[in-house]
Design a protein around this motif. Sequence first.
Motif, short mmCIF file in Angstrom:
data_model
loop_
_atom_site.label_atom_id
_atom_site.label_comp_id
_atom_site.label_asym_id
_atom_site.label_seq_id
_atom_site.Cartn_x
_atom_site.Cartn_y
_atom_site.Cartn_z
N ARG A 41 0.88 -1.30 0.18
CA ARG A 41 -0.15 0.01 -0.33
C ARG A 41 1.04 1.23 0.05
N ASP A 42 2.07 1.49 0.62
CA ASP A 42 2.84 2.07 0.93
C ASP A 42 3.15 2.80 -0.76
N ASP A 43 3.80 1.08 -1.50
CA ASP A 43 4.23 1.94 -3.03
C ASP A 43 3.78 2.07 -3.32
N LEU A 44 2.38 2.06 -3.76
CA LEU A 44 0.72 2.81 -4.15
C LEU A 44 1.15 4.03 -4.12
N ARG A 45 1.21 3.96 -2.90
CA ARG A 45 0.86 5.76 -2.00
C ARG A 45 2.30 6.75 -2.65
N ALA A 46 3.69 6.23 -2.53
CA ALA A 46 4.74 6.44 -3.00
C ALA A 46 4.43 6.50 -5.07
N PHE A 47 4.10 6.09 -5.22
CA PHE A 47 3.69 6.51 -6.52
C PHE A 47 2.48 7.39 -7.20
N TYR A 48 1.19 7.03 -6.52
CA TYR A 48 0.38 8.61 -6.92
C TYR A 48 0.84 10.02 -5.56
N ALA A 49 1.73 9.53 -4.98
CA ALA A 49 1.86 11.40 -4.46
C ALA A 49 3.11 11.46 -5.11
N GLY A 50 3.72 10.70 -5.91
CA GLY A 50 4.98 11.39 -6.99
C GLY A 50 3.99 11.85 -8.17
N MET A 51 3.60 11.08 -8.94
CA MET A 51 2.80 11.55 -9.57
C MET A 51 1.48 13.30 -9.56
N ARG A 105 -1.44 7.10 -18.05
CA ARG A 105 -2.50 8.60 -17.95
C ARG A 105 -1.68 9.42 -17.12
N VAL A 106 -0.63 8.46 -15.85
CA VAL A 106 -0.05 9.30 -14.85
C VAL A 106 0.94 9.78 -14.97
N MET A 107 1.62 9.33 -16.50
CA MET A 107 3.26 9.79 -17.21
C MET A 107 2.30 11.26 -17.76
N ASP A 108 1.43 10.74 -18.10
CA ASP A 108 0.81 11.91 -19.03
C ASP A 108 0.53 13.15 -18.41
N HIS A 117 8.65 14.76 -24.34
CA HIS A 117 9.95 14.69 -23.68
C HIS A 117 10.40 15.28 -22.29
N GLU A 118 9.49 16.36 -21.96
CA GLU A 118 9.27 16.63 -20.24
C GLU A 118 8.46 16.46 -19.64
N ASP A 119 7.26 14.72 -19.79
CA ASP A 119 6.93 13.78 -19.43
C ASP A 119 7.70 12.95 -19.10
N LEU A 120 7.66 12.82 -19.46
CA LEU A 120 8.95 11.44 -19.97
C LEU A 120 9.94 11.89 -19.01
N LYS A 121 11.29 12.94 -19.08
CA LYS A 121 12.57 13.27 -18.13
C LYS A 121 11.56 12.90 -16.79
N TYR A 123 9.28 12.03 -15.19
CA TYR A 123 8.80 10.59 -14.85
C TYR A 123 10.12 9.67 -14.75
N MET A 124 11.18 9.78 -15.37
CA MET A 124 12.47 9.12 -15.53
C MET A 124 12.78 9.67 -13.81
N ALA A 125 13.59 9.78 -13.54
CA ALA A 125 13.87 11.14 -12.13
C ALA A 125 13.10 10.79 -11.78
N TRP A 126 11.56 10.79 -11.15
CA TRP A 126 10.89 10.78 -9.98
C TRP A 126 11.20 9.09 -10.05
N ALA A 127 11.14 8.44 -10.16
CA ALA A 127 11.43 6.99 -10.62
C ALA A 127 13.05 6.59 -10.39
N GLY A 128 13.43 6.79 -10.54
CA GLY A 128 14.52 7.08 -9.64
C GLY A 128 15.59 6.08 -11.34
N PHE A 129 15.22 6.43 -12.51
CA PHE A 129 16.07 6.33 -13.50
C PHE A 129 17.35 7.05 -14.50
#
Length: 168
Positions: A41-51, A105-108, A117-121, A123-129
């Motif tokens: 649940r915390d992983d999902l919360r972090a995902f939604y919080a970041g997006m 949809r979250v990434m967009d 380009h900005e959407d992908l960049k 998201y990639m930074a948020w995800a730690g890539f």
Amino acid sequence: MCPSGRSLRPHSSTSSSTTATSGFRPAFDILDADSDGKISRDDLRAFYAGMYGGVSGRDDVIGAMMTVADTNKDGFVEYEEFERVVAGNAEKRAVGCGAMEDVFRVMDKDGDGKLSHEDLKSYMAWAGFKATDEDINAMIKFGGGDQNGGVTFDGLLRILALDCAVAN
């Protein structure tokens, strides 16, 4: 691995061992925020919080997701459970529905139906890539998009399929 040859997988001290070879691993890894090999649940919360900048009002959605996917009722969604849910959805509905479309949809962020380009960049930074502008441009090109229009949902699936194919 993106088309420029750089790996976009986060470096982790733990290696996940799975016998599954489906193309859903990249989506699972995105949702597994703490990279412990299971979605909580915390992983999902972090995902939604970041997006979305927060999860207010989303705890019921997270609870519903966990209820559907956590078939062994241990409080976590392991990869096999995740794969069963996502693959089951793919069989019942046309491509473009289900978990991957939700991730898109979250990434967009601007909701225009394309990942810029900005959407992908972002998201990639948020995800730690670690991804350079060159990497992002190569991803967009591989996904069939252009620098002005971005990548459609089908393009994102192409990018993820390449990443998965190279990993195997």
